[in-house]
Each structure stands twice: as structure tokens, then as C-alpha cells.
Design a protein around this motif. Structure first.
Motif, short mmCIF file in Angstrom:
data_model
loop_
_atom_site.label_atom_id
_atom_site.label_comp_id
_atom_site.label_asym_id
_atom_site.label_seq_id
_atom_site.Cartn_x
_atom_site.Cartn_y
_atom_site.Cartn_z
N PHE A 146 126.60 29.75 14.74
CA PHE A 146 127.74 28.89 14.48
C PHE A 146 128.62 29.53 13.41
O PHE A 146 128.13 30.16 12.47
CB PHE A 146 127.30 27.52 13.97
CG PHE A 146 126.52 26.69 14.94
CD1 PHE A 146 127.17 25.84 15.83
CD2 PHE A 146 125.13 26.72 14.96
CE1 PHE A 146 126.45 25.06 16.73
CE2 PHE A 146 124.40 25.94 15.85
CZ PHE A 146 125.06 25.10 16.73
N GLY A 147 129.92 29.34 13.53
CA GLY A 147 130.80 29.71 12.44
C GLY A 147 130.61 28.74 11.29
O GLY A 147 130.01 27.67 11.44
N PRO A 148 131.13 29.07 10.11
CA PRO A 148 130.98 28.18 8.95
C PRO A 148 131.54 26.78 9.17
O PRO A 148 131.11 25.83 8.53
CB PRO A 148 131.75 28.91 7.84
CG PRO A 148 131.79 30.35 8.27
CD PRO A 148 131.85 30.32 9.77
N ASP A 149 132.48 26.67 10.11
CA ASP A 149 133.08 25.36 10.40
C ASP A 149 132.36 24.61 11.51
O ASP A 149 132.75 23.50 11.88
CB ASP A 149 134.55 25.55 10.79
CG ASP A 149 134.73 26.50 11.98
OD1 ASP A 149 133.71 27.01 12.50
OD2 ASP A 149 135.89 26.74 12.37
N GLY A 150 131.30 25.22 12.07
CA GLY A 150 130.51 24.54 13.09
C GLY A 150 130.84 24.93 14.51
O GLY A 150 130.18 24.44 15.44
N HIS A 151 131.82 25.80 14.72
CA HIS A 151 132.11 26.24 16.08
C HIS A 151 131.00 27.17 16.58
O HIS A 151 130.57 28.08 15.87
CB HIS A 151 133.45 26.97 16.13
CG HIS A 151 134.63 26.05 16.07
ND1 HIS A 151 135.23 25.66 14.89
CD2 HIS A 151 135.33 25.43 17.06
CE1 HIS A 151 136.24 24.85 15.14
NE2 HIS A 151 136.32 24.68 16.46
N LEU A 152 130.56 26.94 17.82
CA LEU A 152 129.51 27.76 18.41
C LEU A 152 130.10 29.11 18.84
O LEU A 152 131.01 29.16 19.68
CB LEU A 152 128.89 27.03 19.59
CG LEU A 152 127.69 27.71 20.27
CD1 LEU A 152 126.55 27.91 19.28
CD2 LEU A 152 127.22 26.88 21.47
N LEU A 153 129.58 30.19 18.28
CA LEU A 153 130.12 31.52 18.52
C LEU A 153 129.28 32.35 19.48
O LEU A 153 129.81 33.21 20.19
CB LEU A 153 130.25 32.26 17.19
CG LEU A 153 131.10 31.60 16.11
CD1 LEU A 153 131.07 32.44 14.84
CD2 LEU A 153 132.52 31.38 16.58
N LEU A 154 127.97 32.14 19.50
CA LEU A 154 127.08 32.97 20.31
C LEU A 154 125.80 32.20 20.60
O LEU A 154 125.29 31.48 19.74
CB LEU A 154 126.74 34.27 19.56
CG LEU A 154 125.81 35.26 20.27
CD1 LEU A 154 126.50 35.87 21.48
CD2 LEU A 154 125.37 36.36 19.30
N THR A 155 125.30 32.35 21.82
CA THR A 155 124.04 31.74 22.21
C THR A 155 123.16 32.80 22.86
O THR A 155 123.61 33.54 23.74
CB THR A 155 124.26 30.58 23.21
OG1 THR A 155 125.10 29.59 22.62
CG2 THR A 155 122.93 29.94 23.58
#
Length: 349
Positions: A146-155
């Protein structure tokens, strides 16, 4: 002594790994405790209570504390009814929480994504990595960035699908990244799960895997924690084998340490101070009597142990004291407790 025999002895010593500490090291229980305890650190919103947590990490700012909590879940995996919902499966709570050093909640996210958070790591850019250690109805057995703001970046991994392939995990326990972005996942949590380290590049492309279940050098049995020192060495908490194993980033076995007891959690700060949490000796563990539970502090450079924060619970038949551990820039230690279902803070006296 015949020259041939001397040569044989020389070859023997050259081929035996030069372990820094012997496997039979005496328990490191009698060490100073220069810390005072602050119980039940971290204020949750009204109406929410702490469940089990094994995951804590420090933000790059050096003061903020990230915790992954299991949405009020109190049962260990062994007590969860097969096929029934557990942890965050049917919850609208955010399992990933950010606090300031006083325990004030700053932000939260992850609802509907993370099922059973087990390991937590925050990289140099402030991205938050979480391992999801169980599976249920198409979720779990994955690693999230997750990015610091909570957006999912990679799974990474297949949702809800345990396995041992190059794009699968089975109960991933912990994750860490290298300065160049390479990703290392400690994959497995005992039983019929995996017992290996899996390496990916910064984009999630599989590079290699090493380790299998066993007790020899380079073999693993519950790779419960992973951390990296300033030299780039990987420290793996090989819990069921009651040791830390040290590898280079290509999987070459370098050493094994037993003086930090049975490792559930490992954290190494920028000065190579190592913090190791033992939550199972003389309780859940049946193969580590004589060692006391608690947090041991020492040096990742030479393996010395300099301090010990003992579990105040003398006798227990379940996990007790911290499983997850981290330390901020001021040297304050944070312990994430599964059995007591709380966060602890330890400050120098």
C-alpha cells in the motif's frame, strides 16, 4: 601426528561453517532491563477493541507507528472453525492503523482487502507492506503493498489460493525489501504450509526461492520473521528451529544465531541494533525449555545480547508477550501481542 591426518583435520575445519554462536548456547535470561513498560498503548476509536496483532512497524519519519490488527479477532489459527468467517472476513473495520508516538490514531485503511494480517513492513518510501497469512472465500495467502495514503500499489500471490508455485504463497508470515526494491517474503507458518524465502524484483517479478522444511543449515521450519541489516544481510526468524538464520540476498547461508531465543519477531534499526521477540518459549513451544519469553536487544553486527525485557507472565500455555516488535528513532520499543491482544510500549528508564 602423520601429515595425512593433519591435512584431513585441516580440511574438516575449513568445511564446517564457522557459526558465531553454538547451537547449545546457554539461555540469555539474566540481562539488564533498562526499559519501563507502558501497557495498552494505542487508542482505538470508540466502540472498537483490540484483537490479536503480530504486526508493528515504524514510519520513515522515525516516530509514527504502524500496526496491523485482526479486526477484533482473538482466536489463533488453530482454533478457527474451518469454513466459518474469522478476523476481517466479514468486517468493515480497517486492519491497518497508523499512530503517533503517544498512541493517538492518525489514519487507517485496508478494509475489505486484508483478511488476516500477520507481518508488516514499512519501506524507505513509506509504503506499507502486509502479509495476509490465512485464506477464506477468495481472500488471503497474499502480500500487499500500500502507498502511505492507503492506495493498493502491488499484490503478490493468488487470492485465497495456497500453493508453492512462483506466484503463490501458503501462509506468508513476513516481508522485507532491499534498498534496490527487491522483495523478500518469508513464506510459511508450519504444518503443511511452505518453509521458504521467495525473492521478487521491485515490480513483483519472481527471481528465485530457497529453503525447505528441515533443521539443517539453510533449512527452515516456520520462517516467522524477516529483517535486513545495514550490510544487506537477511535475518530470518526460523522459529520452530529456535534460531535466527542469516543469508545473503541470493540465499547463501552465512550463519545461525540461537542467543536471541525463539524468534517470533525481528527488527533491525539503522544502527544495526537488533530487537527479537520470543512469545513461545516454555509456553506453546515444547522444545525450548529454560529460555524465558520476552524481547532481547543486541547487535546485528556481532550477535551480542545486551538487554532483555521479560514477559511478566511467568507461566502460560499460549502465546504470551510480543510476537511483533519494532523500535522508533528514539529507541522506544513497541510490542504487538497476540495472546494479550494489545500493544505495548517500552521506554528507556
Amino acid at each position: 601426528m602423520p601429515a595425512c591426518r593433519l591435512a584431513a583435520i585441516a580440511i574438516l575445519f575449513l568445511t564446517v561453517p564457522a557459526f558465531t554462536w553454538a547451537q547449545t548456547a546457554a539461555p540469555t535470561n539474566s540481562l539488564p532491563n533498562p526499559y519501563r513498560s507502558i501497557e495498552n498503548w494505542g487508542q482505538l476509536p470508540d466502540g472498537r477493541v483490540w484483537g490479536s496483532t503480530s504486526a508493528v512497524a515504524i514510519d520513515p519519519d522515525g516516530t509514527s507507528v504502524w500496526v496491523a490488527e485482526r479486526c477484533g479477532e482473538t482466536r489463533p489459527p488453530t482454533r478457527i472453525t474451518p469454513g466459518a468467517p474469522f478476523a476481517c472476513a466479514e468486517s468493515n473495520l480497517d486492519p491497518i492503523l497508523k499512530f503517533d508516538t503517544t498512541g493517538k490514531l492518525l489514519k487507517s485503511f485496508g478494509a475489505g482487502v486484508v483478511l488476516f494480517p500477520h507481518g508488516l513492513y514499512v519501506d524507505r518510501d513509506g509504503n506499507v507492506w502486509v502479509t495476509d497469512g490465512l485464506g477464506f472465500k477468495g481472500k488471503g495467502h497474499q502480500v500487499f503493498k500500500f502507498g502511505p495514503d492507503g492506495h493498493l500499489l502491488l499484490t503478490l500471490g493468488k487470492a485465497g489460493t495456497p500453493g508453492g508455485g512462483t506466484d503463490e504463497f501458503n501462509a506468508p508470515s513476513a516481508v522485507v525489501t532491499a534498498p534496490n526494491g527487491d522483495i523478500f517474503v518469508a513464506d510459511g507458518h508450519g504444518g503443511n504450509t511452505n518453509a521458504r524465502i521467495v525473492k521478487f524484483d521491485k515490480d513483483g517479478k519472481f527471481i528465485k526461492t530457497w529453503g525447505h522444511k528441515g533443521s539443517g543449515p539453510g533449512e527452515l521450519d516456520i520462517p516467522h520473521a524477516i529483517a535486513m541489516d545495514s550490510a544487506g544481510r537477511l535475518f530470518v526468524g526460523d522459529r520452530q528451529n529456535n534460531r535466527i538464520q542469516i543469508f545473503d540476498q541470493n540465499g547463501k547461508f552465512l550463519d545461525q544465531w540461537t542467543q536471541f531465543s525463539r524468534p517470533s519477531g525481528i527488527y533491525i534499526d539503522k544502527n544495526d541494533v537488533i530487537y527479537v521477540a520470543d512469545s513461545e518459549s516454555e509456553s506453546v513451544s515444547k522444545n525450548h525449555d529454560g529460555w524465558k519469553r520476552g524481547i532481547r536487544v543486541g547487535s546485528a553486527k556481532d550477535g551480542s545480547v545486551t538487554a532483555f525485557i521479560p514477559d511478566p507472565v511467568e507461566k502460560s500455555n499460549t502465546t504470551s508477550a510480543a510476537e511483533g516488535v519494532a523500535a522508533d528513532a528514539a529507541g522506544n520499543i513497541y510490542g504487538a501481542e497476540v495472546g494479550q491482544r494489545r500493544m505495548m510500549k517500552y521506554m528507556k528508564k
